[in-house]
Write a protein that holds these residues in place. Structure first.
Motif, PDB file in Angstrom:
ATOM      1  N   LYS A 127      16.791  10.538  29.269  1.00  0.00           N
ATOM      2  CA  LYS A 127      18.552  11.081  29.224  1.00  0.00           C
ATOM      3  C   LYS A 127      19.524  10.164  28.491  1.00  0.00           C
ATOM      4  CE  LYS A 127      22.302  11.350  32.517  1.00  0.00           C
ATOM      5  NZ  LYS A 127      23.089  10.742  34.246  1.00  0.00           N
ATOM      6  N   GLU A 128      18.947   8.897  27.840  1.00  0.00           N
ATOM      7  CA  GLU A 128      20.153   8.467  27.000  1.00  0.00           C
ATOM      8  C   GLU A 128      19.585   9.095  25.591  1.00  0.00           C
ATOM      9  OE1 GLU A 128      17.610   6.749  29.370  1.00  0.00           O
ATOM     10  OE2 GLU A 128      19.179   6.022  30.361  1.00  0.00           O
ATOM     11  N   ASN A 129      18.172   9.325  25.512  1.00  0.00           N
ATOM     12  CA  ASN A 129      18.862  10.475  24.034  1.00  0.00           C
ATOM     13  C   ASN A 129      19.048  11.584  24.044  1.00  0.00           C
ATOM     14  OD1 ASN A 129      16.798   7.980  22.909  1.00  0.00           O
ATOM     15  ND2 ASN A 129      15.430   8.360  23.315  1.00  0.00           N
ATOM     16  N   ALA A 130      19.517  12.022  25.021  1.00  0.00           N
ATOM     17  CA  ALA A 130      19.554  13.789  25.261  1.00  0.00           C
ATOM     18  C   ALA A 130      21.082  13.669  24.185  1.00  0.00           C
ATOM     19  CB  ALA A 130      20.027  14.020  26.345  1.00  0.00           C
ATOM     20  N   HIS A 131      21.843  14.462  23.819  1.00  0.00           N
ATOM     21  CA  HIS A 131      22.501  14.522  23.308  1.00  0.00           C
ATOM     22  C   HIS A 131      23.683  15.191  24.426  1.00  0.00           C
ATOM     23  CE1 HIS A 131      21.223  15.136  19.053  1.00  0.00           C
ATOM     24  NE2 HIS A 131      20.534  14.225  19.949  1.00  0.00           N
ATOM     25  N   TYR A 175      12.771  23.034  24.070  1.00  0.00           N
ATOM     26  CA  TYR A 175      13.500  22.039  23.880  1.00  0.00           C
ATOM     27  C   TYR A 175      13.793  21.405  24.640  1.00  0.00           C
ATOM     28  CZ  TYR A 175      16.106  24.374  27.718  1.00  0.00           C
ATOM     29  OH  TYR A 175      15.969  24.918  28.887  1.00  0.00           O
ATOM     30  N   ASP A 176      13.369  20.660  25.398  1.00  0.00           N
ATOM     31  CA  ASP A 176      13.755  19.008  26.251  1.00  0.00           C
ATOM     32  C   ASP A 176      14.319  18.900  27.084  1.00  0.00           C
ATOM     33  OD1 ASP A 176      13.757  17.240  24.801  1.00  0.00           O
ATOM     34  OD2 ASP A 176      12.134  17.819  23.775  1.00  0.00           O
ATOM     35  N   SER A 177      15.240  18.367  26.083  1.00  0.00           N
ATOM     36  CA  SER A 177      17.013  18.337  26.875  1.00  0.00           C
ATOM     37  C   SER A 177      17.615  19.072  27.322  1.00  0.00           C
ATOM     38  CB  SER A 177      17.499  16.621  26.829  1.00  0.00           C
ATOM     39  OG  SER A 177      15.418  16.241  27.044  1.00  0.00           O
ATOM     40  N   ALA A 178      18.666  18.506  27.798  1.00  0.00           N
ATOM     41  CA  ALA A 178      19.853  19.410  27.574  1.00  0.00           C
ATOM     42  C   ALA A 178      21.858  18.693  28.144  1.00  0.00           C
ATOM     43  CB  ALA A 178      20.619  20.854  28.671  1.00  0.00           C
ATOM     44  N   GLY A 179      22.429  18.293  27.669  1.00  0.00           N
ATOM     45  CA  GLY A 179      23.761  17.981  27.175  1.00  0.00           C
ATOM     46  C   GLY A 179      24.948  18.974  27.181  1.00  0.00           C
ATOM     47  N   GLN A 191      16.932  15.129  30.318  1.00  0.00           N
ATOM     48  CA  GLN A 191      15.686  16.172  30.064  1.00  0.00           C
ATOM     49  C   GLN A 191      16.267  17.405  31.209  1.00  0.00           C
ATOM     50  OE1 GLN A 191      13.271  12.409  31.628  1.00  0.00           O
ATOM     51  NE2 GLN A 191      12.198  14.093  32.110  1.00  0.00           N
ATOM     52  N   GLY A 192      15.343  18.199  31.154  1.00  0.00           N
ATOM     53  CA  GLY A 192      15.341  19.198  31.766  1.00  0.00           C
ATOM     54  C   GLY A 192      16.352  20.619  31.132  1.00  0.00           C
ATOM     55  N   ARG A 193      16.119  21.528  32.376  1.00  0.00           N
ATOM     56  CA  ARG A 193      16.574  22.457  31.658  1.00  0.00           C
ATOM     57  C   ARG A 193      18.019  22.480  31.646  1.00  0.00           C
ATOM     58  NH1 ARG A 193      12.649  25.682  28.865  1.00  0.00           N
ATOM     59  NH2 ARG A 193      10.540  25.644  29.563  1.00  0.00           N
ATOM     60  N   VAL A 194      18.696  23.934  30.858  1.00  0.00           N
ATOM     61  CA  VAL A 194      19.825  24.221  31.125  1.00  0.00           C
ATOM     62  C   VAL A 194      20.485  24.878  32.233  1.00  0.00           C
ATOM     63  CG1 VAL A 194      21.872  25.825  30.212  1.00  0.00           C
ATOM     64  CG2 VAL A 194      20.086  24.992  28.799  1.00  0.00           C
ATOM     65  N   ASP A 195      19.762  25.425  33.127  1.00  0.00           N
ATOM     66  CA  ASP A 195      20.074  25.387  35.068  1.00  0.00           C
ATOM     67  C   ASP A 195      19.865  24.170  35.218  1.00  0.00           C
ATOM     68  OD1 ASP A 195      19.538  28.715  34.227  1.00  0.00           O
ATOM     69  OD2 ASP A 195      17.108  27.921  35.286  1.00  0.00           O
ATOM     70  N   LYS A 196      19.327  23.364  34.985  1.00  0.00           N
ATOM     71  CA  LYS A 196      19.766  21.968  35.573  1.00  0.00           C
ATOM     72  C   LYS A 196      20.897  21.115  35.118  1.00  0.00           C
ATOM     73  CE  LYS A 196      17.654  17.280  35.937  1.00  0.00           C
ATOM     74  NZ  LYS A 196      16.861  17.095  34.825  1.00  0.00           N
ATOM     75  N   LEU A 197      21.538  21.949  34.161  1.00  0.00           N
ATOM     76  CA  LEU A 197      22.644  21.280  33.280  1.00  0.00           C
ATOM     77  C   LEU A 197      23.483  22.195  34.478  1.00  0.00           C
ATOM     78  CD1 LEU A 197      24.163  19.987  31.474  1.00  0.00           C
ATOM     79  CD2 LEU A 197      24.308  21.457  29.822  1.00  0.00           C
ATOM     80  N   THR A 247      20.746  21.789  23.226  1.00  0.00           N
ATOM     81  CA  THR A 247      19.889  21.619  23.688  1.00  0.00           C
ATOM     82  C   THR A 247      19.180  21.005  22.762  1.00  0.00           C
ATOM     83  OG1 THR A 247      19.209  23.614  22.958  1.00  0.00           O
ATOM     84  CG2 THR A 247      19.434  23.710  25.142  1.00  0.00           C
ATOM     85  N   ARG A 248      17.828  19.767  23.554  1.00  0.00           N
ATOM     86  CA  ARG A 248      17.405  19.017  22.681  1.00  0.00           C
ATOM     87  C   ARG A 248      15.840  18.778  22.469  1.00  0.00           C
ATOM     88  NH1 ARG A 248      15.160  13.374  23.058  1.00  0.00           N
ATOM     89  NH2 ARG A 248      15.316  11.868  21.099  1.00  0.00           N
ATOM     90  N   TRP A 249      15.144  19.006  21.202  1.00  0.00           N
ATOM     91  CA  TRP A 249      13.959  18.897  20.916  1.00  0.00           C
ATOM     92  C   TRP A 249      13.623  17.995  20.428  1.00  0.00           C
ATOM     93  CZ3 TRP A 249      10.001  18.747  17.460  1.00  0.00           C
ATOM     94  CH2 TRP A 249       8.820  19.508  17.514  1.00  0.00           C
TER      95      TRP A 249
END
Ligand code: M6R
Length: 593
Positions: free
Chosen positions: A83-87, A29-33, A50-56, A73-75
């Motif tokens: 950020k805008e395209n992350a879920h 994945y590339d983003s998380a929300g 964008q970024g890892r689950v740890d950052k979230l 987690t978005r791929w």
């Protein structure tokens, strides 16, 4: 690829969701929300980037307690990684919030037809779903607004939806992309992968296509797409946290390499009752009634399929064709009169294979799926299914699933043969041979000295050539060294031009009938400056051979010969300090075509 986790219950939703998302990280994945309810303000907050689950996890550290939420987690498929395209995505008034796995093929038409004038906040296909639900909710109640939207979507979806006006409900829907509901004493979890439910749910329900779920803290309502009630039929979860954790190992990949002997033993135990095979007799009857087997698969599973071809042809005298799923799906070759299909897939979710399955079923042919995931789409939609029993494979690089796939193909082929030997004994010998080899720690040293170049070759003949293909895929996918698996005798027809001073060449030698040919080919590259190591089976070993594996049955040699190559890949990536379990650009389960 994308991962989804939603929760409603008595626990802190963010703990369950973040834990679940971490378990799904292996998928790539590339983003998380995440969206969580804010009691004080009585709204769902959204945190994403964008970024890892740890950052979230850091961004929600101080979020208020919430017992309901959805995460993702978005791929990226539609729109850049940002950020805008992350879920999660919002509808325009922010009333609806949703996460989505899958692809909405007709999103542009839907936008034009129903949503002109609506301002979109992202470039994703997903946002159209949120906007449609909001539009329909102006005239319909929420359940009907969602169902009306679902009926318009073409493509695939696993969806979790929150409604600011009903903050004690999670809505879920599924079509083609996997989604499972987990139920435990502390609440309901909905996720795209069983792994996210372990430890939180005691039982699970894999959703069928076109089902719609309304989950509250203590209740679950299940409907079909026409809003007709369905009765949920839950199954007990028999995995524990230990099955999905690394334990003493530095990486999942090395853990999974070491699990291979026990996977083989588990297969032997699970597929036999004393001497009696437990393979469904109807599978054997259908194969016997066919005139050709077609094995379809992708990547490592396709390489296992090549070994399967040899097993069926040698043991059962049935001709076999092996095809790459993404090619077969849109370029079906001329079939024999009575084909039988075998789909081989670790995940059971590979979209290329699903496309094949739909075509095959349209033509009324029989299909057997061999997969590691009993709840997967390919397991459920085929006529027959055989489980790998490899336990969860979490590293993106497939290792134990390959060995398990060969074992299952061998069991089926054996049941169709004259049974001149005991497959149970021979598989057990393979387990012993691998076990003995794994106790030798020489591979790291060999790899460090050999793989200093930017390219590498694996060469072999017959089954060793097939193992070389798999070895090359493994090495390139986690060490990024450009690697080719090559038929040893074919090198001199062109590719030998690439050999220069120091080029690493790894020769695979297991078959006494052709070992001298491979050795001659190896001498040809050594004469041109290549640096080689030989991985050989003990019955063909010579002085100075670097890696020797205890002999196993000639049809099962790939199961043992592959193991040193897995270690070579692992150590090559380790030396380079790469992210071994989550190599760049790759996803564990490839759910898009
Ligand atoms: O889940 P599947 O076996 O259907 O996946 C097929 C390929 O994507 C997979 O084998 C891939 O090649 C592996 N990452 C290789 O290690």
């Amino acid at each position: 690829m994308c991962g989804i986790v939603g929760y409603i219950g008595n626990k802190q939703a963010k703990d369950v969701i973040l834990d679940g998302l971490k378990r799904l990280e292996y998928r790539g994945y590339d983003s998380a929300g995440i969206s969580l309810f804010n009691m004080r303000q009585q709204i769902f907050d959204v945190y994403k980037d964008q970024g890892r689950v740890d950052k979230l996890a850091k961004s929600v550290l101080k979020s208020p307690r919430s017992n309901i939420g959805i995460g993702h987690t978005r791929w990226a498929t539609h729109g850049k990684v940002n950020k805008e395209n992350a879920h999660p995505h919002y509808s325009h008034s922010r009333r609806f919030i949703l996460v989505h796995n899958g692809v909405i093929e007709n999103y542009k038409q839907l936008k034009e037809q129903y949503l002109s004038g609506v301002t979109f906040l992202s470039e994703t296909d997903t946002e159209v779903i949120a906007q449609l639900i909001e539009t329909f909710s102006n005239t319909l109640n929420i359940e009907n607004a969602i169902l009306t939207t679902l009926r318009l979507l073409r493509g695939s979806y696993a969806l979790l939806i929150l409604d600011q006006q009903n903050p004690d409900l999670v809505y879920a829907a599924k079509y083609k992309s996997p989604l499972l509901v987990g139920r435990g004493k502390e609440g309901i979890t909905v996720a795209s992968d069983l792994m996210a439910l372990i430890g939180y749910s005691e039982e699970y329900l894999p959703l069928d296509d076109k089902t719609f779920v309304v989950a509250s803290r203590d209740n679950l309502k299940l409907f079909d797409i026409n809003h007709k009630s369905l009765v949920p039929n839950f199954t007990k979860i028999d995995m524990t946290n230990g099955d999905v954790e690394r334990g003493e190992y530095a990486h999942f990949m090395i853990k999974e390499i070491h699990e291979q002997p026990s996977v083989i033993r588990r297969i032997v135990t699970n597929y036999f009752d004393k001497d009696q095979s437990l393979i469904n007799n109807q599978i054997l009857k259908d194969i016997k009634g066919s005139d050709r087997i077609y094995i379809l698969a992708a990547g490592t599973s396709m390489h296992a399929g090549l070994i399967g071809k040899n097993l069926f042809e040698k043991l059962a005298s049935i001709p076999v064709e092996v095809h790459i799923a993404s090619e077969f799906a849109y370029q079906q070759p001329l079939l024999s009169e009575k084909p039988f299909f075998i789909l081989v897939s670790q995940s059971g979710e590979t979209a290329d294979l699903r496309a094949c399955l739909v075509n095959i079923k349209d033509q009324n042919y029989k299909v057997l799926t061999i997969t590691n995931v009993a709840t997967s789409t390919l397991a459920r939609e085929a006529n027959y299914f055989l489980e790998l029993y490899a336990g969860p494979e979490i590293a993106v690089a497939s290792t134990k699933a390959y060995v398990a796939q060969i074992a299952i193909l061998a069991l089926v082929a054996y049941e169709l043969s004259k049974k001149t030997f005991s497959i149970r004994e021979e598989l057990t010998k393979v387990a012993l041979s691998i076990e003995k080899f794994l106790s030798d720690e020489n591979m790291r040293y060999l790899t460090r000295n050999l793989l200093t170049h930017r390219n590498c070759f694996f060469i072999g003949r017959g089954l060793d050539y097939y193992v070389g293909l798999e070895a090359a895929l493994k090495l390139k996918e986690i060490s990024y060294i450009q690697t080719e698996g090559f038929a040893a005798g074919e090198l001199k027809h062109g590719t030998i031009a690439l050999i220069e001073e120091g080029t690493p060449v790894i020769a695979m030698i297991s078959n006494p009938r052709i070992s001298h040919n491979t050795r001659s080919n190896l001498n040809e590259v050594l004469a041109r400056g290549a640096r080689a190591i030989r991985i050989v089976m003990s019955n063909v070993a010579e002085e100075d051979d670097e890696v020797i594996i205890d002999e196993v049955h000639e049809l099962l040699t790939p199961m043992a010969m592959v193991v040193p190559t897995q270690l070579i890949s692992y150590y090559a990536a380790l030396e380079r300090s790469y992210d071994i379990d989550k190599p760049r650009n790759l996803a564990k389960s490839v759910t898009v075509e």
